[in-house]
Design a protein around this motif. Sequence first.
Motif, PDB file in Angstrom:
ATOM      1  N   THR A 102      47.102  32.445  36.070  1.00 28.77           N
ATOM      2  CA  THR A 102      47.096  32.509  34.606  1.00 28.77           C
ATOM      3  C   THR A 102      47.013  33.949  34.110  1.00 28.77           C
ATOM      4  O   THR A 102      47.176  34.196  32.918  1.00 28.77           O
ATOM      5  CB  THR A 102      45.923  31.708  34.022  1.00 28.77           C
ATOM      6  OG1 THR A 102      44.693  32.199  34.575  1.00 28.77           O
ATOM      7  CG2 THR A 102      46.067  30.225  34.338  1.00 28.77           C
ATOM      8  N   THR A 103      46.793  34.888  35.024  1.00 28.37           N
ATOM      9  CA  THR A 103      46.741  36.309  34.665  1.00 28.37           C
ATOM     10  C   THR A 103      48.093  37.002  34.789  1.00 28.37           C
ATOM     11  O   THR A 103      48.183  38.217  34.595  1.00 28.37           O
ATOM     12  CB  THR A 103      45.718  37.031  35.551  1.00 28.37           C
ATOM     13  OG1 THR A 103      46.051  36.785  36.936  1.00 28.37           O
ATOM     14  CG2 THR A 103      44.305  36.527  35.289  1.00 28.37           C
ATOM     15  N   ILE A 104      49.144  36.275  35.105  1.00 28.24           N
ATOM     16  CA  ILE A 104      50.458  36.879  35.288  1.00 28.24           C
ATOM     17  C   ILE A 104      50.895  37.591  34.000  1.00 28.24           C
ATOM     18  O   ILE A 104      50.599  37.137  32.898  1.00 28.24           O
ATOM     19  CB  ILE A 104      51.502  35.812  35.707  1.00 28.24           C
ATOM     20  CG1 ILE A 104      52.828  36.467  36.110  1.00 28.24           C
ATOM     21  CG2 ILE A 104      51.681  34.759  34.624  1.00 28.24           C
ATOM     22  CD1 ILE A 104      53.840  35.477  36.689  1.00 28.24           C
ATOM     23  N   SER A 105      51.601  38.689  34.149  1.00 32.97           N
ATOM     24  CA  SER A 105      52.022  39.469  32.986  1.00 32.97           C
ATOM     25  C   SER A 105      53.230  38.834  32.312  1.00 32.97           C
ATOM     26  O   SER A 105      53.994  38.083  32.933  1.00 32.97           O
ATOM     27  CB  SER A 105      52.370  40.897  33.407  1.00 32.97           C
ATOM     28  OG  SER A 105      53.537  40.905  34.211  1.00 32.97           O
ATOM     29  N   ASP A 106      53.423  39.185  31.046  1.00 33.05           N
ATOM     30  CA  ASP A 106      54.609  38.713  30.323  1.00 33.05           C
ATOM     31  C   ASP A 106      55.883  39.214  30.985  1.00 33.05           C
ATOM     32  O   ASP A 106      56.885  38.503  31.031  1.00 33.05           O
ATOM     33  CB  ASP A 106      54.566  39.188  28.867  1.00 33.05           C
ATOM     34  CG  ASP A 106      53.555  38.432  28.031  1.00 33.05           C
ATOM     35  OD1 ASP A 106      53.179  37.307  28.423  1.00 33.05           O
ATOM     36  OD2 ASP A 106      53.135  38.955  26.988  1.00 33.05           O
ATOM     37  N   ALA A 107      55.845  40.422  31.509  1.00 34.41           N
ATOM     38  CA  ALA A 107      57.032  40.992  32.148  1.00 34.41           C
ATOM     39  C   ALA A 107      57.434  40.175  33.376  1.00 34.41           C
ATOM     40  O   ALA A 107      58.619  39.904  33.600  1.00 34.41           O
ATOM     41  CB  ALA A 107      56.778  42.448  32.538  1.00 34.41           C
ATOM     42  N   LYS A 108      56.454  39.753  34.172  1.00 32.75           N
ATOM     43  CA  LYS A 108      56.765  38.952  35.361  1.00 32.75           C
ATOM     44  C   LYS A 108      57.249  37.566  34.964  1.00 32.75           C
ATOM     45  O   LYS A 108      58.143  37.004  35.615  1.00 32.75           O
ATOM     46  CB  LYS A 108      55.547  38.872  36.273  1.00 32.75           C
ATOM     47  CG  LYS A 108      55.247  40.188  36.980  1.00 32.75           C
ATOM     48  CD  LYS A 108      54.074  40.062  37.932  1.00 32.75           C
ATOM     49  CE  LYS A 108      53.837  41.383  38.667  1.00 32.75           C
ATOM     50  NZ  LYS A 108      52.667  41.289  39.585  1.00 32.75           N
ATOM     51  N   LYS A 129      44.678  24.068  47.070  1.00 32.03           N
ATOM     52  CA  LYS A 129      43.782  25.001  46.390  1.00 32.03           C
ATOM     53  C   LYS A 129      43.823  24.764  44.882  1.00 32.03           C
ATOM     54  O   LYS A 129      44.889  24.723  44.283  1.00 32.03           O
ATOM     55  CB  LYS A 129      44.207  26.449  46.674  1.00 32.03           C
ATOM     56  CG  LYS A 129      43.991  26.917  48.100  1.00 32.03           C
ATOM     57  CD  LYS A 129      44.440  28.358  48.240  1.00 32.03           C
ATOM     58  CE  LYS A 129      44.303  28.853  49.667  1.00 32.03           C
ATOM     59  NZ  LYS A 129      44.785  30.260  49.807  1.00 32.03           N
ATOM     60  N   THR A 130      42.650  24.614  44.296  1.00 31.95           N
ATOM     61  CA  THR A 130      42.548  24.535  42.841  1.00 31.95           C
ATOM     62  C   THR A 130      42.194  25.926  42.336  1.00 31.95           C
ATOM     63  O   THR A 130      41.163  26.474  42.712  1.00 31.95           O
ATOM     64  CB  THR A 130      41.475  23.523  42.405  1.00 31.95           C
ATOM     65  OG1 THR A 130      41.871  22.219  42.858  1.00 31.95           O
ATOM     66  CG2 THR A 130      41.340  23.498  40.892  1.00 31.95           C
ATOM     67  N   GLY A 131      43.055  26.484  41.517  1.00 33.24           N
ATOM     68  CA  GLY A 131      42.833  27.824  41.027  1.00 33.24           C
ATOM     69  C   GLY A 131      42.152  27.825  39.680  1.00 33.24           C
ATOM     70  O   GLY A 131      40.937  27.674  39.555  1.00 33.24           O
ATOM     71  N   ALA A 132      42.947  27.939  38.633  1.00 30.76           N
ATOM     72  CA  ALA A 132      42.413  28.065  37.284  1.00 30.76           C
ATOM     73  C   ALA A 132      41.828  26.753  36.783  1.00 30.76           C
ATOM     74  O   ALA A 132      42.257  25.666  37.160  1.00 30.76           O
ATOM     75  CB  ALA A 132      43.521  28.527  36.343  1.00 30.76           C
ATOM     76  N   SER A 133      40.832  26.854  35.921  1.00 31.35           N
ATOM     77  CA  SER A 133      40.273  25.673  35.268  1.00 31.35           C
ATOM     78  C   SER A 133      41.302  25.105  34.304  1.00 31.35           C
ATOM     79  O   SER A 133      42.216  25.811  33.856  1.00 31.35           O
ATOM     80  CB  SER A 133      39.008  26.041  34.504  1.00 31.35           C
ATOM     81  OG  SER A 133      39.333  26.820  33.357  1.00 31.35           O
ATOM     82  N   ALA A 139      45.034  27.273  27.791  1.00 33.86           N
ATOM     83  CA  ALA A 139      45.129  28.533  27.047  1.00 33.86           C
ATOM     84  C   ALA A 139      46.339  29.341  27.498  1.00 33.86           C
ATOM     85  O   ALA A 139      47.028  29.974  26.682  1.00 33.86           O
ATOM     86  CB  ALA A 139      43.842  29.339  27.227  1.00 33.86           C
ATOM     87  N   PHE A 140      46.618  29.317  28.785  1.00 32.49           N
ATOM     88  CA  PHE A 140      47.774  30.019  29.345  1.00 32.49           C
ATOM     89  C   PHE A 140      49.075  29.494  28.747  1.00 32.49           C
ATOM     90  O   PHE A 140      50.068  30.223  28.648  1.00 32.49           O
ATOM     91  CB  PHE A 140      47.748  29.845  30.863  1.00 32.49           C
ATOM     92  CG  PHE A 140      48.936  30.385  31.601  1.00 32.49           C
ATOM     93  CD1 PHE A 140      49.276  31.730  31.558  1.00 32.49           C
ATOM     94  CD2 PHE A 140      49.713  29.536  32.379  1.00 32.49           C
ATOM     95  CE1 PHE A 140      50.359  32.226  32.274  1.00 32.49           C
ATOM     96  CE2 PHE A 140      50.800  30.013  33.093  1.00 32.49           C
ATOM     97  CZ  PHE A 140      51.125  31.366  33.036  1.00 32.49           C
TER      98      PHE A 140
END
Length: 293
Positions: A102-108, A129-133, A139-140
């Motif tokens: 969920t932290t990926i940039s807009d550019a990517k 694997k469970t990553g983000a809540s 929100a992402f």
Amino acid sequence: MATTEAPTFVARPSKPKLKLPRGACDTHVHVFGPGARFPYDPGRATVPADAPKEALFALHDYLGIERCVVVHTAAHGFDNAATADALAARRGSYRGVALAPTTISDAKLKALDAAGFCGVRFHYMPHLKTGASIEDVIAFGRQLAPLGWHLQIHMHADRIAELAPAIHRAPVPVVIDHMGRIDASLGLDQPNFQALLRLLDDRNVWVKVSGCDRATRQGPPYADAVPFARKLVAEAGDRALWGLDWPHPNHRGPIPDDGQLVDLIAEMAPSDGARRALLVDNPQRLYRFSTRE
């Protein structure tokens, strides 16, 4: 040294009896490797068997499937290169769903969009694997909205009711994988399936009628699981999507015959109109396939 897993797909499936409509779309497959070119996520106890794009293309040509959505596999982690390679080879008729933090940039995200991706998948399954809540994922979604992307949620059936309130707040469409991973032996009235039906009252929510081979407790031809797919098509026919789930990773039962899975479509969607919606019209709307192929 890690051992290599045995393939989980039939090399020579049966020829389906069902003739698919022009533009039919398989909205859920994966490509694995080849590992020599696209390394698998490190730290795995076993190495996945390769299931490269060439095998996928040959399968679709054999089955009469013209469009496809390749869902990036967790076996390659957040490196979406293997999926991007498959999309590039069949530009316009194949789209992709990425794995990304969920932290990926807009550019990517924009680079993935240009490569043919149109959504991001998140797992809430015990074996993955469970990553983000779920709150962070919803929100992402605001970051995905300008691209016209969607969220894809792969969750255990026991979590449908728990995650539903957050899913209702999503700012982009949400696709539920594999009929919510329900247990077919518990019947249509089971609380988990009823929670899925209530979730689908929200017209922002879509569902994949894939995974009869996973929901079943009887095995092929999945007579216990098909009624769930039929019910979902009947209740949410304009937001239902179909997929093979090739090459059937982490499969615990008999390896599915993909030709037999195609023939099950006639039981899920009994009329020509229902099949056209499931296979052509709905994927066209959600994945925005090019009309020039």
